[in-house]
Design an enzyme around this catalytic site. Sequence first.
Site, PDB file in Angstrom:
ATOM      1  CG  ASP A  37      -1.694  -7.344   9.303  1.00 48.78           C
ATOM      2  OD1 ASP A  37      -1.309  -7.270   8.119  1.00 48.78           O
ATOM      3  OD2 ASP A  37      -0.923  -7.208  10.286  1.00 48.78           O
ATOM      4  CE1 TYR A 157      11.265 -13.709   4.821  1.00 49.56           C
ATOM      5  CE2 TYR A 157      12.755 -14.100   2.974  1.00 49.56           C
ATOM      6  CZ  TYR A 157      11.551 -13.613   3.480  1.00 49.56           C
ATOM      7  OH  TYR A 157      10.637 -13.044   2.608  1.00 49.56           O
ATOM      8  CB  THR A 192       6.414  -4.159   0.912  1.00 54.05           C
ATOM      9  OG1 THR A 192       7.464  -4.970   1.480  1.00 54.05           O
ATOM     10  CG2 THR A 192       5.890  -4.804  -0.349  1.00 54.05           C
TER      11      THR A 192
END
Length: 255
Positions: A37, A157, A192
């Site tokens: 990450d 996106y 999330t």
Amino acid sequence: MRRFENKVCYVTGAGSGIGKATALSFAREGGKVVVCDINEANAKITASEILAMGGEAIAIAVNIGNRDEVENSVIETVKHFGRLDAAVNCAGIAGPVSMKLHEYPDEFWHQQLNVNLTGTWWCMKFQIAQMLKNGGGNIVLLSSAAGLIGQPENSPYAASKHGVVGLTKTAAIEYATDNIRVNSICPTAIETPMIMYGRRKLAENPEALQQAINHQRMKRMGQPQEIADIALWLCSEQSSFITGSSIKADGGALA
Ligand SMILES: NC(=O)c1ccc[n+]([C@@H]2O[C@H](COP(=O)([O-])OP(=O)(O)OC[C@H]3O[C@@H](n4cnc5c(N)ncnc54)[C@H](O)[C@@H]3O)[C@@H](O)[C@H]2O)c1
């Protein structure tokens, strides 16, 4: 029998959300997990949770938008665990703004394309090179429903996630006879931090939250574990004839 016993499983975006659920799931199924990450502190937390459950894991700080860091993370993986069997590439960004295409700032276009598309391509490049050396493997990419249909006010996106679907198909064909399968997952709304606190800030906007829920035919958002379960299945022998697929996980929204 645990499905990933002695398998080396590399996950990007593993400090949060879908990536974290995937990393923990690999560990529960016996995998040796490489927790990647850009947020090093969160990567370390995921890795320590795996160690605490008696699993094996290393944390690597990697910005997938940086070619050298991606290459080094795969080198580090092999140095530590000797091979690479499964890679689930979850790292991604959305937004941060909501605007029509003609107003959308260039800087965020470049940012999203660099992480979501170029970064994913770099991950695949170095993962596949290693998988060819160790006799095969499985790759899963996180696309999105926005990789299948348009997403108003987030053109970068949508473009990047459509690109991920193209990479899925192309790589699947290129390596179909090398024992490397490549598939992607296209979720709609998964609960999330990205969707709750990112571009759409659903946590702060009950009306938008309800709208997101209503858009799903099941009238609920998906959970990160539901996507992790698909990712592990796609990396397992149970999906052995599937490659080049982009699987919708959308509570029926796109049906
Ligand atoms: N949550 C949703 O509704 C949803 C829907 C469709 C697709 N997706 C996709 O699923 C993937 C995971 O999203 P999530 O919802 O778990 O988001 P999240 O924000 O909870 O997790 C994303 C993780 O990626 C990491 N990351 C961001 N940029 C990075 C970079 N350059 N290098 C390495 N790591 C980086 C973040 O630090 C974070 O830990 C993303 O690719 C996202 O586009 C999410």
